[in-house]
Design an enzyme around this catalytic site. Structure first.
Site, PDB file in Angstrom:
ATOM      1  N   ARG A  90      -5.049   7.983   2.144  1.00 36.56           N
ATOM      2  CA  ARG A  90      -3.766   7.553   1.569  1.00 36.56           C
ATOM      3  C   ARG A  90      -3.037   8.687   0.860  1.00 36.56           C
ATOM      4  O   ARG A  90      -1.855   8.579   0.567  1.00 36.56           O
ATOM      5  CB  ARG A  90      -4.037   6.457   0.523  1.00 36.56           C
ATOM      6  CG  ARG A  90      -4.378   5.132   1.105  1.00 36.56           C
ATOM      7  CD  ARG A  90      -3.156   4.243   0.985  1.00 36.56           C
ATOM      8  NE  ARG A  90      -3.402   2.962   1.563  1.00 36.56           N
ATOM      9  CZ  ARG A  90      -3.626   1.862   0.855  1.00 36.56           C
ATOM     10  NH1 ARG A  90      -3.634   1.913  -0.466  1.00 36.56           N
ATOM     11  NH2 ARG A  90      -3.827   0.738   1.454  1.00 36.56           N
TER      12      ARG A  90
ATOM     13  N   GLY B 101       5.399  -2.031   3.671  1.00 39.66           N
ATOM     14  CA  GLY B 101       4.915  -2.576   4.933  1.00 39.66           C
ATOM     15  C   GLY B 101       5.493  -3.948   5.220  1.00 39.66           C
ATOM     16  O   GLY B 101       6.481  -4.360   4.593  1.00 39.66           O
ATOM     17  N   ASP B 102       4.891  -4.693   6.134  1.00 39.56           N
ATOM     18  CA  ASP B 102       5.526  -5.953   6.541  1.00 39.56           C
ATOM     19  C   ASP B 102       5.482  -7.029   5.450  1.00 39.56           C
ATOM     20  O   ASP B 102       6.361  -7.893   5.404  1.00 39.56           O
ATOM     21  CB  ASP B 102       5.041  -6.449   7.902  1.00 39.56           C
ATOM     22  CG  ASP B 102       3.563  -6.738   7.937  1.00 39.56           C
ATOM     23  OD1 ASP B 102       2.892  -6.466   6.924  1.00 39.56           O
ATOM     24  OD2 ASP B 102       3.097  -7.241   8.970  1.00 39.56           O
TER      25      ASP B 102
ATOM     26  N   ASP C  15       1.480  -0.106  11.708  1.00 42.06           N
ATOM     27  CA  ASP C  15       1.434  -1.369  12.453  1.00 42.06           C
ATOM     28  C   ASP C  15       2.719  -2.197  12.333  1.00 42.06           C
ATOM     29  O   ASP C  15       2.684  -3.411  12.452  1.00 42.06           O
ATOM     30  CB  ASP C  15       0.224  -2.207  11.983  1.00 42.06           C
ATOM     31  CG  ASP C  15       0.254  -2.479  10.488  1.00 42.06           C
ATOM     32  OD1 ASP C  15       1.122  -1.902   9.792  1.00 42.06           O
ATOM     33  OD2 ASP C  15      -0.584  -3.257  10.014  1.00 42.06           O
TER      34      ASP C  15
ATOM     35  N   ARG D  31     -17.199  18.572  12.430  1.00 45.75           N
ATOM     36  CA  ARG D  31     -17.598  19.270  13.662  1.00 45.75           C
ATOM     37  C   ARG D  31     -18.393  20.519  13.360  1.00 45.75           C
ATOM     38  O   ARG D  31     -19.393  20.796  14.011  1.00 45.75           O
ATOM     39  CB  ARG D  31     -16.345  19.711  14.422  1.00 45.75           C
ATOM     40  CG  ARG D  31     -15.943  18.792  15.495  1.00 45.75           C
ATOM     41  CD  ARG D  31     -14.699  19.354  16.181  1.00 45.75           C
ATOM     42  NE  ARG D  31     -14.280  18.396  17.161  1.00 45.75           N
ATOM     43  CZ  ARG D  31     -14.823  18.257  18.355  1.00 45.75           C
ATOM     44  NH1 ARG D  31     -15.806  19.044  18.728  1.00 45.75           N
ATOM     45  NH2 ARG D  31     -14.394  17.339  19.187  1.00 45.75           N
TER      46      ARG D  31
ATOM     47  N   HIS E 272     -23.434  17.972  19.841  1.00 46.89           N
ATOM     48  CA  HIS E 272     -23.104  16.992  18.811  1.00 46.89           C
ATOM     49  C   HIS E 272     -22.140  15.962  19.387  1.00 46.89           C
ATOM     50  O   HIS E 272     -21.558  16.178  20.452  1.00 46.89           O
ATOM     51  CB  HIS E 272     -22.484  17.656  17.585  1.00 46.89           C
ATOM     52  CG  HIS E 272     -21.102  18.178  17.854  1.00 46.89           C
ATOM     53  ND1 HIS E 272     -20.876  19.440  18.354  1.00 46.89           N
ATOM     54  CD2 HIS E 272     -19.896  17.593  17.723  1.00 46.89           C
ATOM     55  CE1 HIS E 272     -19.575  19.606  18.509  1.00 46.89           C
ATOM     56  NE2 HIS E 272     -18.952  18.507  18.136  1.00 46.89           N
TER      57      HIS E 272
ATOM     58  N   ARG F  22       1.219  -5.172  -6.181  1.00 51.67           N
ATOM     59  CA  ARG F  22       1.376  -6.411  -5.419  1.00 51.67           C
ATOM     60  C   ARG F  22       1.796  -7.472  -6.434  1.00 51.67           C
ATOM     61  O   ARG F  22       1.405  -7.421  -7.591  1.00 51.67           O
ATOM     62  CB  ARG F  22       0.080  -6.760  -4.708  1.00 51.67           C
ATOM     63  CG  ARG F  22      -0.273  -5.667  -3.691  1.00 51.67           C
ATOM     64  CD  ARG F  22      -1.156  -6.123  -2.568  1.00 51.67           C
ATOM     65  NE  ARG F  22      -0.903  -5.364  -1.350  1.00 51.67           N
ATOM     66  CZ  ARG F  22      -1.537  -4.216  -1.014  1.00 51.67           C
ATOM     67  NH1 ARG F  22      -2.450  -3.714  -1.799  1.00 51.67           N
ATOM     68  NH2 ARG F  22      -1.241  -3.587   0.107  1.00 51.67           N
TER      69      ARG F  22
ATOM     70  N   ARG G 246      -7.575  -2.138   9.136  1.00 50.27           N
ATOM     71  CA  ARG G 246      -8.265  -3.438   9.104  1.00 50.27           C
ATOM     72  C   ARG G 246      -7.950  -4.257  10.338  1.00 50.27           C
ATOM     73  O   ARG G 246      -8.804  -4.902  10.896  1.00 50.27           O
ATOM     74  CB  ARG G 246      -7.857  -4.221   7.852  1.00 50.27           C
ATOM     75  CG  ARG G 246      -8.782  -3.895   6.715  1.00 50.27           C
ATOM     76  CD  ARG G 246      -8.677  -4.906   5.604  1.00 50.27           C
ATOM     77  NE  ARG G 246      -8.783  -4.164   4.351  1.00 50.27           N
ATOM     78  CZ  ARG G 246      -7.820  -4.025   3.478  1.00 50.27           C
ATOM     79  NH1 ARG G 246      -6.656  -4.608   3.676  1.00 50.27           N
ATOM     80  NH2 ARG G 246      -7.997  -3.329   2.393  1.00 50.27           N
TER      81      ARG G 246
ATOM     82  N   THR H 281       3.810   2.823   5.946  1.00 47.60           N
ATOM     83  CA  THR H 281       2.405   2.408   5.876  1.00 47.60           C
ATOM     84  C   THR H 281       1.583   3.329   6.752  1.00 47.60           C
ATOM     85  O   THR H 281       1.982   3.614   7.893  1.00 47.60           O
ATOM     86  CB  THR H 281       2.201   0.943   6.325  1.00 47.60           C
ATOM     87  OG1 THR H 281       0.808   0.755   6.609  1.00 47.60           O
ATOM     88  CG2 THR H 281       2.975   0.575   7.574  1.00 47.60           C
TER      89      THR H 281
ATOM     90  N   ASP I  54      -1.000   2.649   8.230  1.00 43.76           N
ATOM     91  CA  ASP I  54      -1.561   1.900   9.366  1.00 43.76           C
ATOM     92  C   ASP I  54      -0.687   1.943  10.609  1.00 43.76           C
ATOM     93  O   ASP I  54      -1.154   1.650  11.699  1.00 43.76           O
ATOM     94  CB  ASP I  54      -1.763   0.421   8.978  1.00 43.76           C
ATOM     95  CG  ASP I  54      -2.868   0.268   7.961  1.00 43.76           C
ATOM     96  OD1 ASP I  54      -3.734   1.166   7.897  1.00 43.76           O
ATOM     97  OD2 ASP I  54      -2.875  -0.728   7.215  1.00 43.76           O
TER      98      ASP I  54
ATOM     99  N   GLY J   7     -10.900  14.924  19.338  1.00 44.82           N
ATOM    100  CA  GLY J   7     -11.861  15.076  20.434  1.00 44.82           C
ATOM    101  C   GLY J   7     -13.112  14.221  20.285  1.00 44.82           C
ATOM    102  O   GLY J   7     -14.202  14.633  20.691  1.00 44.82           O
ATOM    103  N   ALA J   8     -12.963  13.016  19.722  1.00 55.56           N
ATOM    104  CA  ALA J   8     -14.129  12.151  19.511  1.00 55.56           C
ATOM    105  C   ALA J   8     -14.726  11.682  20.843  1.00 55.56           C
ATOM    106  O   ALA J   8     -13.987  11.458  21.804  1.00 55.56           O
ATOM    107  CB  ALA J   8     -13.716  10.945  18.675  1.00 55.56           C
TER     108      ALA J   8
ATOM    109  N   GLY K 214       0.835  -1.207   0.000  1.00 53.42           N
ATOM    110  CA  GLY K 214       0.000   0.000   0.000  1.00 53.42           C
ATOM    111  C   GLY K 214       0.860   1.244   0.000  1.00 53.42           C
ATOM    112  O   GLY K 214       1.866   1.297   0.688  1.00 53.42           O
TER     113      GLY K 214
HETATM  114  P1  ADP Z   1       2.629  -4.356   2.554  1.00 50.43           P
HETATM  115  O1  ADP Z   1       4.069  -4.261   2.232  1.00 50.43           O
HETATM  116  O2  ADP Z   1       1.953  -3.009   2.506  1.00 50.43           O
HETATM  117  O3  ADP Z   1       2.373  -5.117   3.835  1.00 50.43           O
HETATM  118  P2  ADP Z   1       1.700  -6.668   0.957  1.00 50.43           P
HETATM  119  O4  ADP Z   1       1.442  -7.509   2.144  1.00 50.43           O
HETATM  120  O5  ADP Z   1       0.688  -6.654  -0.113  1.00 50.43           O
HETATM  121  O6  ADP Z   1       1.924  -5.134   1.341  1.00 50.43           O
HETATM  122  O7  ADP Z   1       3.095  -7.149   0.326  1.00 50.43           O
HETATM  123  C1  ADP Z   1       3.618  -6.501  -0.799  1.00 50.43           C
HETATM  124  C2  ADP Z   1       4.323  -7.459  -1.687  1.00 50.43           C
HETATM  125  O8  ADP Z   1       5.438  -8.061  -0.990  1.00 50.43           O
HETATM  126  C3  ADP Z   1       3.510  -8.668  -2.167  1.00 50.43           C
HETATM  127  O9  ADP Z   1       2.679  -8.386  -3.250  1.00 50.43           O
HETATM  128  C4  ADP Z   1       4.616  -9.641  -2.565  1.00 50.43           C
HETATM  129  O10 ADP Z   1       5.126  -9.344  -3.844  1.00 50.43           O
HETATM  130  C5  ADP Z   1       5.708  -9.360  -1.519  1.00 50.43           C
HETATM  131  N1  ADP Z   1       5.622 -10.389  -0.472  1.00 50.43           N
HETATM  132  C6  ADP Z   1       4.739 -10.476   0.544  1.00 50.43           C
HETATM  133  N2  ADP Z   1       4.925 -11.575   1.297  1.00 50.43           N
HETATM  134  C7  ADP Z   1       5.958 -12.248   0.720  1.00 50.43           C
HETATM  135  C8  ADP Z   1       6.652 -13.478   1.016  1.00 50.43           C
HETATM  136  N3  ADP Z   1       6.302 -14.232   2.051  1.00 50.43           N
HETATM  137  N4  ADP Z   1       7.666 -13.817   0.200  1.00 50.43           N
HETATM  138  C9  ADP Z   1       8.031 -13.051  -0.836  1.00 50.43           C
HETATM  139  N5  ADP Z   1       7.423 -11.901  -1.167  1.00 50.43           N
HETATM  140  C10 ADP Z   1       6.395 -11.479  -0.404  1.00 50.43           C
END
Ligand code: ADP
Length: 333
Positions: free
Chosen positions: A265, A106-107, A133, A158, A219, A76, A175, A129, A131, A189-190, A15
């Site tokens: 985003r 991201g992860d 996270d 508001r 409100h 992706r 998510r 990211t 998020d 201030g929610a 993302g």
């Molecule tokens: P984010 O990086 O935002 O968490 P994704 O989870 O969609 O996004 O991962 C982005 C891309 O990273 C995936 O489309 C894929 O190409 C690669 N990727 C994710 N997991 C693996 C994995 N276990 N092994 C190799 N490549 C991965």
């Protein structure tokens, strides 16, 4: 330590997040300042497999520090999760003379970076990211901009909520994690904040609105993360719609629902995100140039540090429950 690297690659994946461009700029200019070359890979791991490589110079990253999105584009790639796909990617990198990578994402993207490292191409992750996270970093690139976008929306809501004495339910991204909802809810201030990490009681949410009215509030704003399990409904509708419907049906209030969606985003990165991206991108490039892979760079207590990618992937970044209690305390009087 591995031999010095003369040419690195950089990609953005998963993302998109505001500030990714500032990170690309930092990676490119750091590498150039060390006399190394930099290649941009378009569309993340997809571009790695399909050889979508562009040579980057200092001018290629001019005038992007303030722009949201990513000039390298993001995608992706399911193919990169297969050994054949990864093999092709590594061959392309070898052919282009790229011996280390910086992966901004991201992860999921970090798992890709681990896979590259395991195949002999040292890769360093830069956490980006909205998020927020990712473990091993206090903040990820894009989060600050995203919560400011949400707050911008809440400010406007508001104004109209006060004029019409309405209840607004605002759905934000998240998510699996409630960082955006919690931080933006506290800053905005929610009256109530619903996040996936903390069980909620809709009756209590309703009672807080009633209580607020008795205290003279005209409100209420309820911030809901998209990943919260909503109350049951016969319709395929988002959690905010369900919460809105519940309050409406309990009676006594005019309720409106707003889903902020992909607005969160976009936008120009805040000063904080640009500075964070510049610092993280710089450090990541320096590590890659030393041939050090399997690491991610993070910010902890305002210091930029390197962590094992494995630790970042396996770790869990928990929300601060004190934020939740504080938001409740400050909005209940
Ligand atoms: P984010 O990086 O935002 O968490 P994704 O989870 O969609 O996004 O991962 C982005 C891309 O990273 C995936 O489309 C894929 O190409 C690669 N990727 C994710 N997991 C693996 C994995 N276990 N092994 C190799 N490549 C991965």
């Amino acid at each position: 330590m591995a031999e010095t690297v003369r040419r690195i690659g950089v990609l953005t994946s998963g993302g998109d997040a505001p500030g990714m461009n500032a990170a690309i700029r930092a990676v490119v200019r750091t590498a150039l300042s060390q006399g190394a070359g930099v290649v941009g890979i378009e569309r993340g791991f997809h571009g790695l497999i399909h050889g979508e490589f562009v040579e980057l110079n200092s001018r290629s990253v001019a005038d992007i520090i303030h722009r949201g999105g990513t000039i390298l584009k993001s995608a992706r790639s399911e193919a990169f999760k297969t050994p054949e796909g990864r093999q092709k990617a590594v061959e392309n990198l070898k052919q282009a003379g790229i011996s280390a990578m910086v992966v901004i994402g991201g992860d999921g993207s970090f798992r890709g970076a681990m896979a590259l490292t395991a195949m002999g191409v040292p890769a360093v992750g830069v956490p980006a990211t909205i998020d927020n996270d990712i473990a091993c970093t206090d903040v990820s690139i894009g989060f600050d901009t995203a919560i400011n976008t949400v707050i911008d929306g809440i400010n406007k809501i508001r104004d109209t909520a006060t004029s019409h004495e309405r209840i607004y339910v605002v759905e934000v991204m998240g998510r699996e994690s409630g960082f955006i909802a919690l931080w933006a809810g506290l800053a905005g201030g929610a009256e109530s904040i619903l996040i996936p990490e903390i069980p909620y009681d809709l009756d209590a949410v309703y009672q807080r609105i009633v209580q607020g009215q008795q205290l003279g509030k005209n409100h209420s704003i309820i911030v809901v993360a998209e990943g919260v399990d909503g109350p049951p409904s016969g319709e395929a509708e988002s959690v905010a719609m369900r919460v809105g419907r519940y309050i409406r049906e309990r009676g006594g209030f005019e309720v409106r629902v707003i889903i902020l969606g992909h607005l969160q985003r976009g936008g120009n990165p805040t000063a904080y995100d640009r500075i964070l991206a510049s610092r993280l991108g710089h450090k990541a490039a320096l590590l890659a140039l030393q041939g050090i892979g399997g690491k991610m760079v993070g910010i902890v207590h305002d210091r930029i540090e390197a962590f094992d990618l494995q630790e970042a992937i396996e770790g869990h970044k928990a929300i601060d429950e004190e934020f939740y209690t504080l938001a409740q305390t400050l909005s209940s009087l």
